[in-house]
Structure formats: structure tokens, C-alpha cells
Design an enzyme around this catalytic site. Structure first.
Site, PDB file in Angstrom:
ATOM      1  N   ASP A  85       3.312   3.479 -40.871  1.00 35.65           N
ATOM      2  CA  ASP A  85       4.756   2.835 -41.366  1.00 35.65           C
ATOM      3  C   ASP A  85       5.434   3.469 -42.700  1.00 35.65           C
ATOM      4  O   ASP A  85       4.217   3.879 -43.104  1.00 35.65           O
ATOM      5  CB  ASP A  85       5.339   1.318 -41.317  1.00 35.65           C
ATOM      6  CG  ASP A  85       5.846   0.725 -40.288  1.00 35.65           C
ATOM      7  OD1 ASP A  85       7.530   1.230 -40.598  1.00 35.65           O
ATOM      8  OD2 ASP A  85       6.427  -0.447 -40.143  1.00 35.65           O
ATOM      9  N   ASP A 142      15.233   1.403 -36.853  1.00 38.33           N
ATOM     10  CA  ASP A 142      14.812   0.066 -36.015  1.00 38.33           C
ATOM     11  C   ASP A 142      15.708   0.107 -34.598  1.00 38.33           C
ATOM     12  O   ASP A 142      16.332  -0.211 -35.342  1.00 38.33           O
ATOM     13  CB  ASP A 142      13.774  -1.123 -36.190  1.00 38.33           C
ATOM     14  CG  ASP A 142      12.740  -1.105 -37.459  1.00 38.33           C
ATOM     15  OD1 ASP A 142      12.005   0.199 -37.081  1.00 38.33           O
ATOM     16  OD2 ASP A 142      12.574  -2.405 -38.408  1.00 38.33           O
TER      17      ASP A 142
END
Length: 405
Positions: A85, A142
Site C-alpha cells: 500500500d 479504492d
């Protein structure tokens, strides 16, 4: 196929006395090595999560500056996949900072001598299109289980963000679809097939386009509670073949109002996959002339085709000149066009006769693109790529891929 553990798997208070990450014993009482052995015993592979920062997005210990130690630990556990991430980057958010942080983990994974697929979750920021670095890269913010709802956290044109709808991500992917190629793929985020907030038609559109663009197919729903409809969508072998077969990466031919035309080609450029999606609020019948499908090719425009719709296996013979197709609201029509007289060779029964539902985590992934690549031959990084040139623009040359044909 991978079962992927996301954020929050480690002890939040910190590392052990040797500086190693520690799996939370309340969540993983037998440890990660035991879990990896169990997952491998099911015929699956195991993925894990970290961030190219000082902390993960949920505030757990991350891997910036500890790349080799963490990579060695994951390899010792038998990890096969890393989602990496982009939170808490310690001020290293420039393009070069992104390249440095993600390259450091690439090199660390390579030195473990274990094939670990490297999934960069950098949200498309800093234009780090990552074929020389990762095996896949998130190209947007996302996803959320919405077909087309707008959200302030996910701008229509900007990268990054959160709560991005299916259509928001798809429209952002269209201009960069061809960045995906053998060795590295655009990751449109996990699928939200199986979420009740999407209709069955919306889920079919979603699955079709994610497959055709050759995004990793990552299931994000609870597979132990999925409906028969969800299972039928996710096991449609015709659609899976768009992702796993030899078809090209889908590209968008046009967007005209609510209608979009996408195409994939066979390796010999004879057969076509034609995808018509309708993002509007009403069912439509869309006329698609062959001049749109076979642009600048008068021979193919004049040919006669057998058209096999891939969700229903309905066959139309002797189609010539144009085709009119019914497309439901928020729905998709997708078909293989084969010149009449030739028999389609890869169209499958609409539903797979074998499906795996034994994964014990709720997130799984499976992607080898459409390139028939071999796994685990690239210096420990994972997927193979062509010698030297990684993408179609020949901008990238990567020593990790140079001996991997």
C-alpha cells in the site's frame, strides 16, 4: 489462485525484539507459517499486506526502511503475494519518491529467491506505471459497492481517493488500458461482485470489463455466503477466458453518451471480442456497424461472421455489415465474432463445471493476464515478461525480466 490477507493482521503495538513483524495471535493463533501450509494444502497460494510507509493505512507497523527484513520473513512463512500500500510515506510522495519506495521492495523480494507476486497499491499517483517495478499496480482509488454514484472522496478525473464506483474506475482505466502487458497489469481494485447494492446486470458488466482489461480478478465478498447468481457470474468460463486466455487487453473504441464500445482481438487479429456497455438508466438497442469494429479494414468489414454471445451462448449466424444488440440498463452485451466457416475454439460453456469454494478467507485473486506466462522465473519477483521491452511503447527495460521468456 491466491487468498490474500489485507491490513490489520499484525500486532499493532510494534515489532518483536529482533525487529520482525508479529502476526496477531488472537487472529492467527497458529502463526502465519502454519496458515500458509494450510492454504497451500488447498491448492491455493497465500498473500499478505504491508505499506511503503512508516505505518499501514490502519496504523499498523509497515515496511519503509525494513524492506529486506520483512521480505525475508514473508518468504520464510511461504507467502506468495504481497499487496504493498501507499500510506504514511514519510514525505516521499513525489514521482521519484514513489519509484524509490516501491523499487526498494521489488529488490528485497527478488533477493529472497522465492517467487512472490508484487502487487503495488499506489492508487495511480505520481504516474508510476509499474511494469519495471511490480507485477500489478492499482490505477485508481479504492472501490466501493456502487455502480455509478459520485463521492467527494473519489474525484471524477483525479487519481487516488476512496469510495470510487465501478464506472468511475472503468472510465479512468480506459485511457491507460494498454499499459497492461505481459509482466505487469493494471489493477482496477477488488471486485464488488456479490454485493447486494449492485444488480445482477451491474455485476455482469463489472466482471466482464475487469476480465477484459485483464485486471487481477480479486473477489472481495464473503464466499461462504454467496448466492447462486454470484457463483454463476464468477464461474462463467467465457468471461474468465477474456482474462486468462490469449485475447489482447481490451481497449475502448468509443464512448457515445451512455454507450461504450470495447474490443479485444485474437493473436492473429481475425476473431474479435466486442463489448457494448450501457451505463444509462434505460434499456437500449444499439446498432454497431462493422465499420466501428473493423476500422480501416474493408476486407473484414465485408466478411460474414458467426457471433456467439458469451453470457448466454446464443449464436447468430451469417451476420454481415452491422449488428443490433439489446443492452439492459447498467448492463453489458459481449460476444465473440468469428468469420463464418471457422469454428470458435475458445468459447466455453457459460458456467464452469469446476469451481473452488473452499477458500477460508474472503479475498482471493487469480490472474495471469492473457499471455500464457510462466510463474516464478523472474529473479524471485513472480511473473515473466518479454525480453527487455515491457510495454507496447518500449519505454521500459528491466533486468529482472530480461531472461524470462
Amino acid at each position: 489462485m491466491h487468498s490474500v490477507i489485507d491490513d490489520c493482521w499484525a500486532v499493532k503495538s510494534g515489532r518483536d525484539s529482533s525487529g520482525n513483524l508479529v502476526a496477531d495471535p488472537s487472529k492467527f493463533p497458529n502463526g502465519m507459517k502454519w496458515l500458509a501450509d494450510q492454504v497451500h494444502g488447498l491448492g491455493l497460494k497465500l498473500g499478505i499486506y504491508s505499506s511503503a510507509g512508516t505505518l499501514t493505512c490502519a496504523g499498523y507497523p509497515a515496511s519503509l526502511g525494513r524492506e529486506q527484513q520483512d521480505a525475508n520473513l514473508w518468504a520464510s512463512w511461504g507467502i506468495d503475494y504481497l499487496k504493498y500500500d501507499n500510506c504514511n510515506d514519510a514525505g516521499q510522495s513525489s514521482q521519484q519518491g514513489n519509484i524509490n519506495r516501491y523499487t526498494a521492495m521489488r529488490d528485497a523480494l527478488a533477493k529472497t529467491n522465492r517467487p512472490i507476486l508484487y502487487s503495488m497499491c499506489n492508487w495511480g499517483v505520481a504516474d508510476v506505471w509499474a511494469a519495471p517495478i511490480g507485477n500489478s499496480w492499482r490505477m485508481s482509488g479504492d472501490i466501493t459497492a456502487s455502480f455509478d454514484a459520485t463521492h467527494s472522496g473519489c474525484p471524477a478525473t483525479a487519481v487516488g481517493g476512496y469510495s470510487c464506483s465501478v464506472m468511475n474506475i472503468l472510465n479512468k482505466a480506459a485511457p491507460i488500458a494498454t499499459k497492461g502487458a505481459k509482466g505487469g497489469w493494471n489493477d482496477l481494485d477488488m471486485m464488488v461482485v456479490g454485493f447486494n447494492s449492485l444488480t445482477a446486470d451491474e455485476q455482469k458488466l463489472h466482471f466482464t470489463l475487469w476480465a477484459a482489461i485483464k485486471s487481477p480478478l480479486i473477489m472481495g465478498h464473503d464466499v461462504t455466503k454467496q448466492s447462486a447468481t454470484t457463483l454463476a457470474i464468477l464461474t462463467n468460463r467465457n468471461i474468465i477466458d477474456l482474462n486468462q486466455g490469449t485475447w489482447s487487453v481490451a481497449t475502448r473504441t468509443y464512448q457515445r453518451g451512455n454507450i461504450q464500445l470495447w474490443q479485444q482481438t485474437s493473436p492473429n487479429n481475425v476473431d474479435r471480442i466486442v463489448i457494448v456497455l450501457n451505463s444509462g438508466g434505460n434499456d437500449e438497442t444499439v446498432a454497431v456497424p462493422f465499420t466501428d469494429i473493423f476500422a480501416n479494414d474493408s476486407v473484414r468489414q465485408a466478411a460474414t461472421y458467426t457471433v456467439t454471445e458469451l453470457w448466454t451462448n446464443a449464436v447468430s449466424n451469417s451476420v454481415r455489415g452491422q449488428i443490433s444488440v439489446p443492452v439492459k440498463r447498467h448492463g453489458v452485451w459481449v460476444a465473440r465474432f468469428a468469420p463464418s466457416g471457422s469454428q470458435p475454439t475458445t468459447t466455453r460453456s457459460a458456467t464452469s463445471t469446476t469451481s473452488r469454494t473452499t477458500a477460508r478467507t474472503t479475498t482471493t485473486t487469480s490472474n495471469q493476464g492473457g499471455s500464457q506466462v510462466k510463474y516464478g522465473q523472474c529473479g524471485g519477483i513472480g511473473w515473466t515478461g518479454p525480453t527487455g521491452c515491457i510495454d507496447s511503447t518500449c519505454q521500459f527495460s528491466n533486468p529482472y525480466y530480461s531472461q524470462c521468456l
